[in-house]
Design an enzyme around this catalytic site. Structure first.
Site, PDB file in Angstrom:
ATOM      1  N   HIS A  35      -1.245   0.010  -9.978  1.00 42.07           N
ATOM      2  CA  HIS A  35      -1.867  -0.884  -8.978  1.00 42.07           C
ATOM      3  C   HIS A  35      -2.510  -2.114  -9.632  1.00 42.07           C
ATOM      4  O   HIS A  35      -3.727  -2.290  -9.610  1.00 42.07           O
ATOM      5  CB  HIS A  35      -2.902  -0.121  -8.123  1.00 42.07           C
ATOM      6  CG  HIS A  35      -3.179  -0.802  -6.804  1.00 42.07           C
ATOM      7  ND1 HIS A  35      -3.568  -0.137  -5.672  1.00 42.07           N
ATOM      8  CD2 HIS A  35      -3.110  -2.105  -6.435  1.00 42.07           C
ATOM      9  CE1 HIS A  35      -3.739  -0.997  -4.671  1.00 42.07           C
ATOM     10  NE2 HIS A  35      -3.469  -2.195  -5.119  1.00 42.07           N
ATOM     11  N   GLU A  63      -3.446   7.507  -4.145  1.00 41.53           N
ATOM     12  CA  GLU A  63      -3.989   6.994  -5.405  1.00 41.53           C
ATOM     13  C   GLU A  63      -5.331   7.623  -5.730  1.00 41.53           C
ATOM     14  O   GLU A  63      -6.145   7.775  -4.824  1.00 41.53           O
ATOM     15  CB  GLU A  63      -4.152   5.480  -5.304  1.00 41.53           C
ATOM     16  CG  GLU A  63      -2.835   4.770  -5.395  1.00 41.53           C
ATOM     17  CD  GLU A  63      -2.977   3.259  -5.287  1.00 41.53           C
ATOM     18  OE1 GLU A  63      -3.997   2.694  -5.702  1.00 41.53           O
ATOM     19  OE2 GLU A  63      -2.038   2.647  -4.773  1.00 41.53           O
ATOM     20  N   ARG A 110       0.856  -1.190   0.000  1.00 47.11           N
ATOM     21  CA  ARG A 110       0.000   0.000   0.000  1.00 47.11           C
ATOM     22  C   ARG A 110       0.889   1.236   0.000  1.00 47.11           C
ATOM     23  O   ARG A 110       1.904   1.282   0.719  1.00 47.11           O
ATOM     24  CB  ARG A 110      -0.909   0.019   1.238  1.00 47.11           C
ATOM     25  CG  ARG A 110      -2.122  -0.909   1.173  1.00 47.11           C
ATOM     26  CD  ARG A 110      -3.143  -0.474   0.135  1.00 47.11           C
ATOM     27  NE  ARG A 110      -4.315  -1.339   0.092  1.00 47.11           N
ATOM     28  CZ  ARG A 110      -4.446  -2.401  -0.703  1.00 47.11           C
ATOM     29  NH1 ARG A 110      -3.475  -2.746  -1.518  1.00 47.11           N
ATOM     30  NH2 ARG A 110      -5.556  -3.113  -0.679  1.00 47.11           N
TER      31      ARG A 110
HETATM   32  C1  GLV Z   1      -4.939  -5.187  -3.901  1.00 49.08           C
HETATM   33  O1  GLV Z   1      -4.242  -4.242  -3.640  1.00 49.08           O
HETATM   34  C2  GLV Z   1      -5.642  -5.940  -2.913  1.00 49.08           C
HETATM   35  O2  GLV Z   1      -5.579  -5.589  -1.720  1.00 49.08           O
HETATM   36  O3  GLV Z   1      -6.304  -6.912  -3.286  1.00 49.08           O
END
Ligand code: GLV
Ligand code: GLV
Length: 326
Positions: free
Chosen positions: A282, A264, A235
């Protein structure tokens, strides 16, 4: 019963839900605002949401019928779990199915940075390749180097295990001893400071919590080797992005590979210009196979949860604990 899905997900998941419930899907190909989510939730029993949705106290308490939240992600830092638990609403995530996929993206980023793949592709496309050259775009070897893994849950462990073919020395930080990594790789559990100082490549695999927010800040970036490469597929807010921009600009480290960002979808303007960072939008779990498995998993959790059962991937099982004294 009725379900609101905040964004179109792969069909097999939606089909499974449509067999049993009335399903309303966000008609737009974009992230909904909090107000739109609240509006969509009206009269719904279930919410199938994404990691981009702010599922806070207001959303959780907006619809009295709401009795199940199935998130289409493994990380659930975007959901106020305490508020859901308080209302007796189970929340589920999608662990396991995306472990290998995310670990693979971390490796893809590691190689992209060490071998300057994106920079090389741009260079070549722009017509700059004039023939083999002894000093052209030199990168770094990966084999036999020291790999530092921050957090060895499912993804961190899998990421580390994939280093086997590269004969690496593996260091890790975690609250727990990871016996599998110690046995199979001779990995060593160390402090974060030791990991930062001794690793050639560092990959982050902890969830975002109050404790991991800005875990990697200016001080930590300074502790890394000048040749270090930092990978983040976890993250964004785990790294202080401003500090990372400085580290990359002033070359305190060799480079970084990022799949996630602090705010983001905003990305620091400077990151766009730097050549020693690879930016991915991402897509850690972004393969056809995995996104389909996630859709089926979220749908299964929703179906079981709405029928009053314990969703197999419930993250707040406290809601099912009977406490006769209260
Ligand atoms: C992606 O970042 C997830 O947490 O699935
Ligand atoms: C996430 O699924 C992790 O445990 O690494």
């Amino acid at each position: 019963m009725k379900i609101f899905v905040t964004r179109k997900i792969p069909e097999p998941g939606l089909d499974a839900l449509k067999k049993e419930f009335s399903v309303e899907v966000n008609p737009f190909d974009r992230i909904l605002t909090k107000e739109e989510i609240i509006k969509g939730l009206k009269g719904k029993d279930g919410l199938l949401c994404l990691l981009t949705d702010p599922i806070d106290n207001d959303v959780i308490n907006a619809e009295p019928h709401l009795k199940m939240i199935a998130s289409y992600a493994v990380g659930y830092d975007n959901i106020d779990i305490a508020a859901a638990t308080k209302r007796g609403i189970p929340v589920s995530n999608t662990p396991g199915v995306l472990t290998e996929t995310t670990a693979e993206l971390a490796w893809a980023l590691l190689f992209s940075v060490t071998r300057r793949i994106v920079e090389g592709d741009t260079f070549t496309r722009e017509g700059n390749f004039k023939g083999w050259a002894p000093m052209l775009m030199l990168g770094q070897d990966v084999s036999h180097k020291t790999l530092g893994v921050i957090g060895t849950g499912r993804i961190g462990t899998t990421f580390a295990l994939k280093s086997k073919g590269f004969h690496m020395h593996v260091l890790y930080t975690d609250e727990q001893t990871n016996e599998q990594l110690e046995r199979e790789l001779g990995a060593k559990k160390v402090t974060l400071t030791t990991l930062l100082k001794e690793s050639d490549f560092i990959s982050i695999h902890v969830p975002l919590t109050k404790q991991t927010h800005h875990l990697i800040d200016e001080k930590e970036l300074h502790q890394m080797k000048k040749t270090a490469v930092l990978i983040n597929t976890a993250r964004g807010p785990i790294i202080n992005e401003k500090a990372l921009v400085r580290a990359l600009t002033e070359q305190w480290i060799f480079g970084a590979g990022l799949d996630v960002y602090e705010k983001e979808p905003e990305i620091s303007e400077e990151l766009h210009r730097l050549k020693n960072v690879v930016l991915q939008p991402h897509t850690g779990s972004g393969t056809i196979e995995t996104r389909t498995k996630m859709a089926l998993m979220a749908a299964e959790n929703m179906m079981i949860g709405l029928k009053g059962g314990i969703p197999p991937n419930c993250v707040n099982t406290e809601v099912f604990q009977k406490n006769p004294t209260t």
